[in-house]
Design a protein around this motif. Structure first.
Motif, PDB file in Angstrom:
ATOM      1  N   VAL A 117      38.375  36.637  37.699  1.00 57.60           N
ATOM      2  CA  VAL A 117      38.637  37.793  36.853  1.00 57.60           C
ATOM      3  C   VAL A 117      38.437  39.035  37.705  1.00 57.60           C
ATOM      4  O   VAL A 117      37.355  39.224  38.289  1.00 57.60           O
ATOM      5  CB  VAL A 117      37.697  37.824  35.634  1.00 57.60           C
ATOM      6  N   THR A 118      39.452  39.879  37.810  1.00 57.64           N
ATOM      7  CA  THR A 118      39.363  41.066  38.657  1.00 57.64           C
ATOM      8  C   THR A 118      39.193  42.320  37.808  1.00 57.64           C
ATOM      9  O   THR A 118      39.877  42.514  36.801  1.00 57.64           O
ATOM     10  CB  THR A 118      40.620  41.206  39.541  1.00 57.64           C
ATOM     11  N   GLU A 119      38.288  43.161  38.248  1.00 57.08           N
ATOM     12  CA  GLU A 119      38.050  44.424  37.560  1.00 57.08           C
ATOM     13  C   GLU A 119      39.208  45.397  37.805  1.00 57.08           C
ATOM     14  O   GLU A 119      39.681  45.512  38.940  1.00 57.08           O
ATOM     15  CB  GLU A 119      36.772  45.072  38.080  1.00 57.08           C
ATOM     16  N   PRO A 120      39.642  46.122  36.780  1.00 53.32           N
ATOM     17  CA  PRO A 120      40.639  47.181  37.001  1.00 53.32           C
ATOM     18  C   PRO A 120      40.099  48.267  37.920  1.00 53.32           C
ATOM     19  O   PRO A 120      40.851  48.880  38.672  1.00 53.32           O
ATOM     20  CB  PRO A 120      40.889  47.728  35.593  1.00 53.32           C
ATOM     21  N   GLU A 121      38.783  48.502  37.846  1.00 55.64           N
ATOM     22  CA  GLU A 121      38.091  49.409  38.748  1.00 55.64           C
ATOM     23  C   GLU A 121      36.617  49.037  38.726  1.00 55.64           C
ATOM     24  O   GLU A 121      36.145  48.372  37.799  1.00 55.64           O
ATOM     25  CB  GLU A 121      38.265  50.871  38.331  1.00 55.64           C
ATOM     26  N   ARG A 122      35.881  49.449  39.757  1.00 56.37           N
ATOM     27  CA  ARG A 122      34.459  49.110  39.821  1.00 56.37           C
ATOM     28  C   ARG A 122      33.659  50.007  38.890  1.00 56.37           C
ATOM     29  O   ARG A 122      33.734  51.228  38.976  1.00 56.37           O
ATOM     30  CB  ARG A 122      33.954  49.247  41.260  1.00 56.37           C
ATOM     31  N   ARG A 123      32.868  49.367  37.997  1.00 57.75           N
ATOM     32  CA  ARG A 123      32.084  50.121  37.036  1.00 57.75           C
ATOM     33  C   ARG A 123      30.692  49.524  36.845  1.00 57.75           C
ATOM     34  O   ARG A 123      30.122  49.558  35.773  1.00 57.75           O
ATOM     35  CB  ARG A 123      32.798  50.196  35.688  1.00 57.75           C
ATOM     36  N   ASP A 124      30.124  48.891  37.875  1.00 55.01           N
ATOM     37  CA  ASP A 124      28.776  48.320  37.853  1.00 55.01           C
ATOM     38  C   ASP A 124      28.760  46.965  37.140  1.00 55.01           C
ATOM     39  O   ASP A 124      29.783  46.476  36.675  1.00 55.01           O
ATOM     40  CB  ASP A 124      27.764  49.292  37.240  1.00 55.01           C
ATOM     41  N   THR A 125      27.548  46.370  37.028  1.00 55.59           N
ATOM     42  CA  THR A 125      27.459  44.968  36.613  1.00 55.59           C
ATOM     43  C   THR A 125      27.651  44.741  35.110  1.00 55.59           C
ATOM     44  O   THR A 125      28.137  43.692  34.709  1.00 55.59           O
ATOM     45  CB  THR A 125      26.118  44.361  37.058  1.00 55.59           C
ATOM     46  N   PHE A 126      27.249  45.701  34.263  1.00 59.43           N
ATOM     47  CA  PHE A 126      27.472  45.468  32.829  1.00 59.43           C
ATOM     48  C   PHE A 126      28.964  45.367  32.508  1.00 59.43           C
ATOM     49  O   PHE A 126      29.391  44.390  31.856  1.00 59.43           O
ATOM     50  CB  PHE A 126      26.810  46.548  31.972  1.00 59.43           C
ATOM     51  N   ALA A 141      33.671  37.041  38.977  1.00 59.92           N
ATOM     52  CA  ALA A 141      34.013  38.433  38.685  1.00 59.92           C
ATOM     53  C   ALA A 141      34.060  39.192  39.994  1.00 59.92           C
ATOM     54  O   ALA A 141      33.083  39.213  40.749  1.00 59.92           O
ATOM     55  CB  ALA A 141      32.976  39.053  37.752  1.00 59.92           C
ATOM     56  N   THR A 142      35.193  39.834  40.283  1.00 57.62           N
ATOM     57  CA  THR A 142      35.348  40.472  41.586  1.00 57.62           C
ATOM     58  C   THR A 142      36.311  41.652  41.487  1.00 57.62           C
ATOM     59  O   THR A 142      36.869  41.937  40.437  1.00 57.62           O
ATOM     60  CB  THR A 142      35.848  39.443  42.619  1.00 57.62           C
ATOM     61  N   SER A 143      36.488  42.325  42.599  1.00 60.01           N
ATOM     62  CA  SER A 143      37.469  43.407  42.690  1.00 60.01           C
ATOM     63  C   SER A 143      38.788  42.832  43.186  1.00 60.01           C
ATOM     64  O   SER A 143      38.833  41.755  43.787  1.00 60.01           O
ATOM     65  CB  SER A 143      36.974  44.494  43.640  1.00 60.01           C
ATOM     66  N   ALA A 144      39.866  43.559  42.973  1.00 57.19           N
ATOM     67  CA  ALA A 144      41.197  43.064  43.331  1.00 57.19           C
ATOM     68  C   ALA A 144      41.314  42.784  44.827  1.00 57.19           C
ATOM     69  O   ALA A 144      41.974  41.817  45.232  1.00 57.19           O
ATOM     70  CB  ALA A 144      42.260  44.070  42.895  1.00 57.19           C
ATOM     71  N   ASN A 145      40.651  43.593  45.672  1.00 55.98           N
ATOM     72  CA  ASN A 145      40.809  43.403  47.116  1.00 55.98           C
ATOM     73  C   ASN A 145      40.019  42.214  47.652  1.00 55.98           C
ATOM     74  O   ASN A 145      40.156  41.863  48.826  1.00 55.98           O
ATOM     75  CB  ASN A 145      40.462  44.688  47.880  1.00 55.98           C
ATOM     76  N   GLN A 146      39.183  41.576  46.813  1.00 51.21           N
ATOM     77  CA  GLN A 146      38.467  40.379  47.253  1.00 51.21           C
ATOM     78  C   GLN A 146      39.068  39.097  46.680  1.00 51.21           C
ATOM     79  O   GLN A 146      38.651  37.997  47.050  1.00 51.21           O
ATOM     80  CB  GLN A 146      36.989  40.463  46.866  1.00 51.21           C
ATOM     81  N   LYS A 147      40.052  39.234  45.809  1.00 52.15           N
ATOM     82  CA  LYS A 147      40.598  38.067  45.119  1.00 52.15           C
ATOM     83  C   LYS A 147      41.182  37.044  46.093  1.00 52.15           C
ATOM     84  O   LYS A 147      40.931  35.841  45.976  1.00 52.15           O
ATOM     85  CB  LYS A 147      41.664  38.504  44.113  1.00 52.15           C
ATOM     86  N   ASP A 148      41.945  37.510  47.062  1.00 47.71           N
ATOM     87  CA  ASP A 148      42.565  36.582  48.013  1.00 47.71           C
ATOM     88  C   ASP A 148      41.521  35.825  48.831  1.00 47.71           C
ATOM     89  O   ASP A 148      41.712  34.652  49.149  1.00 47.71           O
ATOM     90  CB  ASP A 148      43.516  37.333  48.936  1.00 47.71           C
ATOM     91  N   SER A 149      40.420  36.491  49.196  1.00 47.05           N
ATOM     92  CA  SER A 149      39.363  35.815  49.963  1.00 47.05           C
ATOM     93  C   SER A 149      38.745  34.683  49.153  1.00 47.05           C
ATOM     94  O   SER A 149      38.461  33.598  49.674  1.00 47.05           O
ATOM     95  CB  SER A 149      38.281  36.814  50.370  1.00 47.05           C
ATOM     96  N   ILE A 150      38.538  34.908  47.859  1.00 45.32           N
ATOM     97  CA  ILE A 150      37.967  33.878  46.993  1.00 45.32           C
ATOM     98  C   ILE A 150      38.926  32.710  46.856  1.00 45.32           C
ATOM     99  O   ILE A 150      38.527  31.540  46.954  1.00 45.32           O
ATOM    100  CB  ILE A 150      37.603  34.469  45.621  1.00 45.32           C
ATOM    101  N   ILE A 151      40.216  33.007  46.643  1.00 42.29           N
ATOM    102  CA  ILE A 151      41.208  31.934  46.548  1.00 42.29           C
ATOM    103  C   ILE A 151      41.257  31.144  47.848  1.00 42.29           C
ATOM    104  O   ILE A 151      41.322  29.909  47.846  1.00 42.29           O
ATOM    105  CB  ILE A 151      42.590  32.517  46.214  1.00 42.29           C
ATOM    106  N   SER A 152      41.199  31.836  48.976  1.00 38.55           N
ATOM    107  CA  SER A 152      41.257  31.175  50.273  1.00 38.55           C
ATOM    108  C   SER A 152      40.070  30.247  50.487  1.00 38.55           C
ATOM    109  O   SER A 152      40.220  29.148  51.037  1.00 38.55           O
ATOM    110  CB  SER A 152      41.311  32.222  51.396  1.00 38.55           C
ATOM    111  N   GLN A 153      38.893  30.654  50.025  1.00 39.46           N
ATOM    112  CA  GLN A 153      37.684  29.880  50.320  1.00 39.46           C
ATOM    113  C   GLN A 153      37.333  28.857  49.250  1.00 39.46           C
ATOM    114  O   GLN A 153      36.702  27.845  49.544  1.00 39.46           O
ATOM    115  CB  GLN A 153      36.511  30.829  50.547  1.00 39.46           C
ATOM    116  N   LEU A 154      37.715  29.116  47.990  1.00 39.95           N
ATOM    117  CA  LEU A 154      37.361  28.199  46.906  1.00 39.95           C
ATOM    118  C   LEU A 154      38.577  27.546  46.264  1.00 39.95           C
ATOM    119  O   LEU A 154      38.436  26.792  45.299  1.00 39.95           O
ATOM    120  CB  LEU A 154      36.541  28.931  45.834  1.00 39.95           C
TER     121      LEU A 154
END
Length: 442
Positions: free
Chosen positions: A80-89, A60-73
């Protein structure tokens, strides 16, 4: 079993290596058993597999971190990317709904939610397996991991196990004072490790209190209806039937330079020369050398984003200083490779020039795109690839120069690892000036 890794963070406490896009969990500064450098998220994923945990992993991540995850894993995980940041729940609810509506995971499936940047020994992941067994036993609705404290701290939340039945949990305390933390530990309290285990159906029922989405797309559309609240406050503290699994071993948050420096295999990484230094840690991502002479107990870190020189005892306090720096990220990992900004200049008449060095990994490609406000000049300095300019495809190699005028459709694919210099020219050089189109490389 399904594992959900939570990936967030603003990237300010480990500046200049981290930034708003490249958070701490993506910094390749830890030494892997192979001898190569790995990031925190790569380390956690490796440890999950080495522990024999055969679970699908969803991040579970934000859209701007998605490419970093794909690059590393790579494609080892679902993202799954959040439409906006709204805390952990909300973030956990999003992943659970994805598993339910898209992956069609059975409501009786065990879900383990954990941070992606924990620094712990392999026995920590044995406790993850134990948590899964506790969930499967149906003895409690929610299973938590407690960390046996090594010192009193006001930076962590605390779990209070039941004195007569330590497997059960009586209550919580969020970040108490240092004096109260000492008292809690004396009474058997443990740190809250931020790891949760439950049946998928259990959380689905909790989510429907807000709305009952029929599809994952509907859930994303209605995501803003979920409250901005942590999983601890929304779920854990409202659950009476709780149990705990307790880990005793190395467990650290490597969120500050001081903490990170204690776990590095070397006091210097990159193009660094140290002489007569005591307790100084230097990390250099630049090509130019850093020389440290007679320095004691310093953190020296350099990247395209900037240079940090801090006393180790003050390195936890850099956030206010970083907040005062208003500049774009100068280095990013993307799914196709990486880029770094070499130069960025604005002239008196408003004309701007931005110079990047980009590397495309073998077989990867940049999308078919065009720009409205800038021209680009690409100079290829290593490797070979294929370029498409307004539907016309040709080969490129070291020494080739391509001029791309604004409004021109273009795409690039690496036949080998491909490195080139991009010079952007215009009055409005922003990352948002991009329009993407489908292209079939065949």
């Amino acid at each position: 079993m399904q594992i959900v890794l939570l990936s967030g963070g603003s990237g300010k406490r480990l500046w200049p290596l981290s930034n708003g896009i490249r958070s701490k969990q993506f910094l390749k500064v830890l030494r892997a058993p192979s001898g190569e450098l790995e990031s925190m998220v790569q380390r956690v994923y490796r440890q999950i597999r080495e522990a024999g945990i055969n679970a699908q992993v969803t991040v579970a991540t934000s859209a701007n971190q998605k490419d970093s995850i794909i690059s590393q894993l790579d494609d080892k995980v679902d993202i799954v990317t959040e439409p906006e940041r709204r805390d952990t729940f909300p973030a956990i609810a999003l992943c659970v709904t994805y598993l339910n509506k898209v992956k069609h995971i059975d409501p009786d499936e065990t879900i383990i939610v954990m941070p992606c940047d924990v620094f712990a020994d392999s026995s920590y992941f044995d406790k993850i397996s134990q948590m899964a067994k506790e969930v499967e036993s149906n003895k409690s609705d929610l299973v938590l991991m407690g960390i046996v404290p090594t010192y009193p701290s006001s930076k962590f939340g605390y779990i209070m196990p039941n004195r007569l039945n330590p497997g059960k949990i009586d209550g919580f305390m969020e970040k108490p004072t240092l004096e109260l933390a000492k008292e809690l530990i004396q009474n058997g309290a443990v740190w809250n490790g931020g790891v949760f285990g439950f049946k998928l159906g259990y959380l689905i029922d909790k989510i429907t209190k807000y709305f009952n989405a029929q599809t994952f797309d509907e859930f994303i559309h209605r995501y803003v209806e979920l409250p901005k609240i942590s999983f601890d406050y929304e779920i854990v503290e409202k659950t009476s039937n709780l149990s705990g699994v307790y880990y005793k071993g190395r467990w650290k948050d490597l969120g500050t330079w001081n903490a990170l420096s204690e776990e590095l295999s070397s006091c210097k990484i990159g193009n660094v020369i140290q002489s007569e230094c005591l307790g100084t840690t230097t990390i250099n991502e630049l090509s130019i050398p850093i020389l440290c002479q007679g320095t004691n107990n310093l953190i020296v870190a350099a990247s395209p984003d900037g240079i940090l020189v801090a006393d180790k005892s003050k390195s936890e306090d850099i956030k206010d200083g970083v907040n005062a720096i208003n500049s774009r990220p100068m280095y990013e990992e993307r799914r196709w490779g990486s880029y770094k900004v070499i130069d960025n200049v604005e002239f008196k008449d408003g004309f701007c020039a931005l110079t990047k060095q980009l590397t495309l990994n073998l077989g990867c490609s940049i999308s078919y795109q065009r720009h409205s406000y800038r021209d680009e000049v690409w100079t290829f300095i290593d490797g070979s690839g294929e370029i498409v300019i307004d539907e016309k495809r040709s080969l490129v190699k070291r020494g080739d120069v391509i001029i791309i005028s604004r409004g021109t459709l273009h795409a690039l694919r690496a036949v080998t690892s491909l490195t080139f210099i991009e010079v952007q020219r215009g009055e409005n050089l922003v990352e948002e000036d991009i329009e993407r189109f489908e292209y079939n490389w065949g």
